[in-house]
Write a protein that holds these residues in place. Structure first.
Motif, PDB file in Angstrom:
ATOM      1  N   GLU A  12       8.423   5.092 -13.389  1.00 43.08           N
ATOM      2  CA  GLU A  12       8.026   6.463 -13.712  1.00 43.08           C
ATOM      3  C   GLU A  12       8.524   6.868 -15.087  1.00 43.08           C
ATOM      4  OE1 GLU A  12       8.561  11.033 -11.965  1.00 43.08           O
ATOM      5  OE2 GLU A  12       9.265   9.304 -10.786  1.00 43.08           O
ATOM      6  N   LEU A  13       9.745   6.503 -15.394  1.00 40.75           N
ATOM      7  CA  LEU A  13      10.319   6.810 -16.702  1.00 40.75           C
ATOM      8  C   LEU A  13       9.513   6.151 -17.818  1.00 40.75           C
ATOM      9  CD1 LEU A  13      12.864   8.255 -17.943  1.00 40.75           C
ATOM     10  CD2 LEU A  13      13.964   6.015 -17.912  1.00 40.75           C
ATOM     11  N   LEU A  14       9.157   4.899 -17.629  1.00 43.79           N
ATOM     12  CA  LEU A  14       8.396   4.173 -18.641  1.00 43.79           C
ATOM     13  C   LEU A  14       6.987   4.730 -18.783  1.00 43.79           C
ATOM     14  CD1 LEU A  14       9.553   0.540 -17.764  1.00 43.79           C
ATOM     15  CD2 LEU A  14      10.226   1.871 -19.773  1.00 43.79           C
ATOM     16  N   GLN A  15       6.379   5.083 -17.660  1.00 41.21           N
ATOM     17  CA  GLN A  15       5.031   5.659 -17.714  1.00 41.21           C
ATOM     18  C   GLN A  15       5.041   6.982 -18.469  1.00 41.21           C
ATOM     19  OE1 GLN A  15       3.211   6.303 -13.900  1.00 41.21           O
ATOM     20  NE2 GLN A  15       1.181   6.517 -14.765  1.00 41.21           N
ATOM     21  N   ASN A  16       6.013   7.818 -18.187  1.00 42.33           N
ATOM     22  CA  ASN A  16       6.117   9.098 -18.886  1.00 42.33           C
ATOM     23  C   ASN A  16       6.415   8.906 -20.374  1.00 42.33           C
ATOM     24  OD1 ASN A  16       5.653  10.454 -16.492  1.00 42.33           O
ATOM     25  ND2 ASN A  16       7.830  10.797 -16.054  1.00 42.33           N
ATOM     26  N   GLY A  17       7.016   7.779 -20.707  1.00 48.13           N
ATOM     27  CA  GLY A  17       7.319   7.483 -22.105  1.00 48.13           C
ATOM     28  C   GLY A  17       6.193   6.784 -22.836  1.00 48.13           C
ATOM     29  N   GLY A  18       5.061   6.597 -22.160  1.00 46.54           N
ATOM     30  CA  GLY A  18       3.902   5.997 -22.809  1.00 46.54           C
ATOM     31  C   GLY A  18       3.975   4.493 -22.957  1.00 46.54           C
ATOM     32  N   ILE A  19       4.795   3.842 -22.152  1.00 45.16           N
ATOM     33  CA  ILE A  19       4.937   2.393 -22.216  1.00 45.16           C
ATOM     34  C   ILE A  19       3.878   1.745 -21.326  1.00 45.16           C
ATOM     35  CG2 ILE A  19       6.482   0.447 -21.814  1.00 45.16           C
ATOM     36  CD1 ILE A  19       7.318   2.330 -24.118  1.00 45.16           C
ATOM     37  N   VAL A  21       1.939  -1.003 -18.921  1.00 42.88           N
ATOM     38  CA  VAL A  21       2.308  -1.720 -17.686  1.00 42.88           C
ATOM     39  C   VAL A  21       3.720  -1.351 -17.222  1.00 42.88           C
ATOM     40  CG1 VAL A  21       0.681  -3.608 -17.896  1.00 42.88           C
ATOM     41  CG2 VAL A  21       2.870  -3.805 -19.054  1.00 42.88           C
ATOM     42  N   PRO A  22       3.961  -0.067 -16.925  1.00 51.52           N
ATOM     43  CA  PRO A  22       5.329   0.392 -16.637  1.00 51.52           C
ATOM     44  C   PRO A  22       5.957  -0.277 -15.421  1.00 51.52           C
ATOM     45  CG  PRO A  22       3.720   2.094 -16.108  1.00 51.52           C
ATOM     46  CD  PRO A  22       2.990   1.036 -16.868  1.00 51.52           C
ATOM     47  N   ARG A  23       5.192  -0.487 -14.357  1.00 48.90           N
ATOM     48  CA  ARG A  23       5.779  -1.096 -13.157  1.00 48.90           C
ATOM     49  C   ARG A  23       6.226  -2.528 -13.435  1.00 48.90           C
ATOM     50  NH1 ARG A  23       7.870  -0.024  -7.919  1.00 48.90           N
ATOM     51  NH2 ARG A  23       7.984  -2.065  -6.921  1.00 48.90           N
ATOM     52  N   LEU A  24       5.358  -3.317 -14.060  1.00 53.49           N
ATOM     53  CA  LEU A  24       5.717  -4.698 -14.371  1.00 53.49           C
ATOM     54  C   LEU A  24       6.925  -4.746 -15.307  1.00 53.49           C
ATOM     55  CD1 LEU A  24       5.252  -7.741 -14.359  1.00 53.49           C
ATOM     56  CD2 LEU A  24       3.554  -7.413 -16.184  1.00 53.49           C
ATOM     57  N   THR A  25       6.933  -3.859 -16.290  1.00 54.76           N
ATOM     58  CA  THR A  25       8.054  -3.826 -17.227  1.00 54.76           C
ATOM     59  C   THR A  25       9.355  -3.489 -16.517  1.00 54.76           C
ATOM     60  OG1 THR A  25       6.578  -3.170 -19.023  1.00 54.76           O
ATOM     61  CG2 THR A  25       8.931  -2.777 -19.344  1.00 54.76           C
ATOM     62  N   ALA A  26       9.306  -2.522 -15.611  1.00 58.80           N
ATOM     63  CA  ALA A  26      10.501  -2.173 -14.842  1.00 58.80           C
ATOM     64  C   ALA A  26      10.987  -3.362 -14.023  1.00 58.80           C
ATOM     65  CB  ALA A  26      10.208  -0.980 -13.934  1.00 58.80           C
ATOM     66  N   GLU A  27      10.062  -4.083 -13.425  1.00 59.12           N
ATOM     67  CA  GLU A  27      10.437  -5.257 -12.638  1.00 59.12           C
ATOM     68  C   GLU A  27      11.114  -6.322 -13.507  1.00 59.12           C
ATOM     69  OE1 GLU A  27       6.846  -6.572 -10.865  1.00 59.12           O
ATOM     70  OE2 GLU A  27       6.632  -4.810  -9.563  1.00 59.12           O
ATOM     71  N   VAL A  28      10.539  -6.573 -14.675  1.00 61.68           N
ATOM     72  CA  VAL A  28      11.111  -7.591 -15.569  1.00 61.68           C
ATOM     73  C   VAL A  28      12.509  -7.180 -16.024  1.00 61.68           C
ATOM     74  CG1 VAL A  28      10.871  -8.685 -17.830  1.00 61.68           C
ATOM     75  CG2 VAL A  28       8.877  -8.453 -16.341  1.00 61.68           C
ATOM     76  N   LEU A  29      12.672  -5.917 -16.370  1.00 61.20           N
ATOM     77  CA  LEU A  29      13.972  -5.454 -16.856  1.00 61.20           C
ATOM     78  C   LEU A  29      15.020  -5.438 -15.747  1.00 61.20           C
ATOM     79  CD1 LEU A  29      12.886  -2.578 -19.262  1.00 61.20           C
ATOM     80  CD2 LEU A  29      13.443  -4.949 -19.822  1.00 61.20           C
ATOM     81  N   LEU A  30      14.609  -5.059 -14.539  1.00 59.98           N
ATOM     82  CA  LEU A  30      15.572  -5.069 -13.438  1.00 59.98           C
ATOM     83  C   LEU A  30      15.917  -6.504 -13.033  1.00 59.98           C
ATOM     84  CD1 LEU A  30      17.293  -3.365 -11.586  1.00 59.98           C
ATOM     85  CD2 LEU A  30      15.391  -3.275  -9.959  1.00 59.98           C
ATOM     86  N   LYS A  68      11.024  -1.022 -28.237  1.00 59.02           N
ATOM     87  CA  LYS A  68      11.527  -2.373 -28.461  1.00 59.02           C
ATOM     88  C   LYS A  68      10.798  -3.300 -27.495  1.00 59.02           C
ATOM     89  CE  LYS A  68      15.799  -5.065 -28.756  1.00 59.02           C
ATOM     90  NZ  LYS A  68      17.285  -5.025 -28.657  1.00 59.02           N
ATOM     91  N   PRO A  69      10.192  -4.385 -27.979  1.00 59.06           N
ATOM     92  CA  PRO A  69       9.444  -5.268 -27.074  1.00 59.06           C
ATOM     93  C   PRO A  69      10.330  -5.814 -25.954  1.00 59.06           C
ATOM     94  CG  PRO A  69       8.931  -5.774 -29.358  1.00 59.06           C
ATOM     95  CD  PRO A  69      10.086  -4.808 -29.390  1.00 59.06           C
ATOM     96  N   THR A  70       9.756  -5.926 -24.789  1.00 57.85           N
ATOM     97  CA  THR A  70      10.497  -6.456 -23.645  1.00 57.85           C
ATOM     98  C   THR A  70      11.085  -7.827 -23.961  1.00 57.85           C
ATOM     99  OG1 THR A  70       9.031  -5.270 -22.128  1.00 57.85           O
ATOM    100  CG2 THR A  70      10.301  -7.089 -21.209  1.00 57.85           C
ATOM    101  N   GLN A  71      10.338  -8.637 -24.722  1.00 60.88           N
ATOM    102  CA  GLN A  71      10.822  -9.988 -25.041  1.00 60.88           C
ATOM    103  C   GLN A  71      12.088  -9.957 -25.893  1.00 60.88           C
ATOM    104  OE1 GLN A  71       7.741  -8.814 -25.389  1.00 60.88           O
ATOM    105  NE2 GLN A  71       6.181 -10.361 -24.962  1.00 60.88           N
ATOM    106  N   TYR A  72      12.243  -8.930 -26.723  1.00 59.95           N
ATOM    107  CA  TYR A  72      13.465  -8.832 -27.527  1.00 59.95           C
ATOM    108  C   TYR A  72      14.634  -8.295 -26.714  1.00 59.95           C
ATOM    109  CZ  TYR A  72      10.767  -9.593 -31.838  1.00 59.95           C
ATOM    110  OH  TYR A  72       9.981 -10.117 -32.835  1.00 59.95           O
ATOM    111  N   ILE A  73      14.343  -7.713 -25.561  1.00 58.54           N
ATOM    112  CA  ILE A  73      15.401  -7.260 -24.659  1.00 58.54           C
ATOM    113  C   ILE A  73      15.879  -8.418 -23.788  1.00 58.54           C
ATOM    114  CG2 ILE A  73      15.991  -5.681 -22.780  1.00 58.54           C
ATOM    115  CD1 ILE A  73      13.827  -3.772 -23.899  1.00 58.54           C
ATOM    116  N   THR A  74      14.927  -9.144 -23.225  1.00 61.76           N
ATOM    117  CA  THR A  74      15.276 -10.272 -22.348  1.00 61.76           C
ATOM    118  C   THR A  74      15.526 -11.555 -23.135  1.00 61.76           C
ATOM    119  OG1 THR A  74      12.961 -10.952 -22.048  1.00 61.76           O
ATOM    120  CG2 THR A  74      13.841  -9.297 -20.518  1.00 61.76           C
TER     121      THR A  74
END
Length: 275
Positions: A12-19, A21-30, A68-74
């Motif tokens: 929800e946070l990512l979706q509200n921030g305009g990111i 595929v927010p659900r997939l991104t949240a899953e990858v980050l968690l 920041k791209p997810t790939q640069y985080i992970t």
């Protein structure tokens, strides 16, 4: 907080921030924060996060909200079935570049193979591992070469690194294959890029002058000199650049193939030194 709630709130946070595929991104980050795969998250939604996991997850979400791209985080990007380490010192490998690899594999022989502008080393490492051939990886950036070295060592690829400008370090008629995914974005298009690209990926690996063709103007004549007769130059192209790059092929170099990507764009140009 349990895993299920963390995923819902993160998405929800990512979706509200305009990111995207927010659900997939949240899953990858968690998954990255908990050091568990995504299947584990789905199987254990009631599991409580440890404090350190929640802290890391919150930090990763905050970074992603800055685009920041997810790939640069992970620090991971999959390419040709292998996981490559990436950092903001290198361009994130794209799926379309696998077309370049596929084309290059047709021409790897017993001679010298060079990847120009290697970045993460994704092309060089993949060619080396797929063929068992030693590949020389060239880049102007020492920081990028450090990333490429890490990937070559981790994946067990026979890759040698050279810090230099394109093919300037190579002798006449010394190379059998040159593969390159060069910078090809026009400076005029900078503002139209996604913030993940424009604000985070290295400019040296993205931009090539006012029209995006400057690196080709440098590399094509160098390849005509450095390639052996019968050798091949395999280039990734930006949208609409095939015609202008083909026009640069004169003298010993001849265009022999153009490969389109899944979107229908002319993505890879293959040329051959004929004499």
């Amino acid at each position: 907080m349990d895993i299920g709630t963390a995923l819902r709130q993160g998405a929800e946070l990512l979706q509200n921030g305009g990111i995207s595929v927010p659900r997939l991104t949240a899953e990858v980050l968690l998954s990255f924060a908990t050091k568990q795969d995504r299947v584990y998250l789905y199987a254990h939604p009631e599991q409580q996060l440890r404090e350190v996991e929640w802290i890391h997850y919150g930090r990763y979400l905050h970074e992603r909200l800055k685009h920041k791209p997810t790939q640069y985080i992970t620090h991971v990007q999959e390419f040709y079935g292998r996981d490559f380490h990436v950092s903001p010192d290198v361009l994130i490998p794209r799926p379309e570049t696998e077309h370049l690899v596929e084309a290059s594999l047709r021409f790897v022989g017993n001679g010298m193979v060079v990847d120009v502008g290697t970045g993460s080393g994704a092309i060089a490492v993949t060619l080396a591992l797929e063929t068992g051939t030693r590949v020389i990886a060239v880049d102007r950036s020492a920081a990028a070469l450090s990333v490429a070295r890490r990937n070559a060592d981790t994946l067990g690829a026979d890759v040698s690194l050279v810090q230099g400008d394109a093919l300037s370090a190579f002798g006449d008629s010394s190379v059998t294959l040159v593969a390159s995914n060069p910078p090809y974005v026009a400076r005029a298009h900078r503002d139209s890029l996604a913030p993940e690209v424009r604000d985070w990926e290295p400019e040296m690996a993205l931009f090539a002058g006012a029209d995006g063709l400057d690196f080709y103007r440098k590399l094509v004549p160098q390849a005509a000199r450095a390639l052996k007769p019968g050798g091949h130059l395999v280039l990734e192209l930006g949208a609409g650049q095939c015609g202008p790059v083909v026009e640069m092929l004169d003298g010993p170099l001849r265009s022999i193939d153009v490969i389109r990507d899944l979107a229908g764009f002319e993505r890879v140009l293959v040329s051959k030194r004929v004499n």
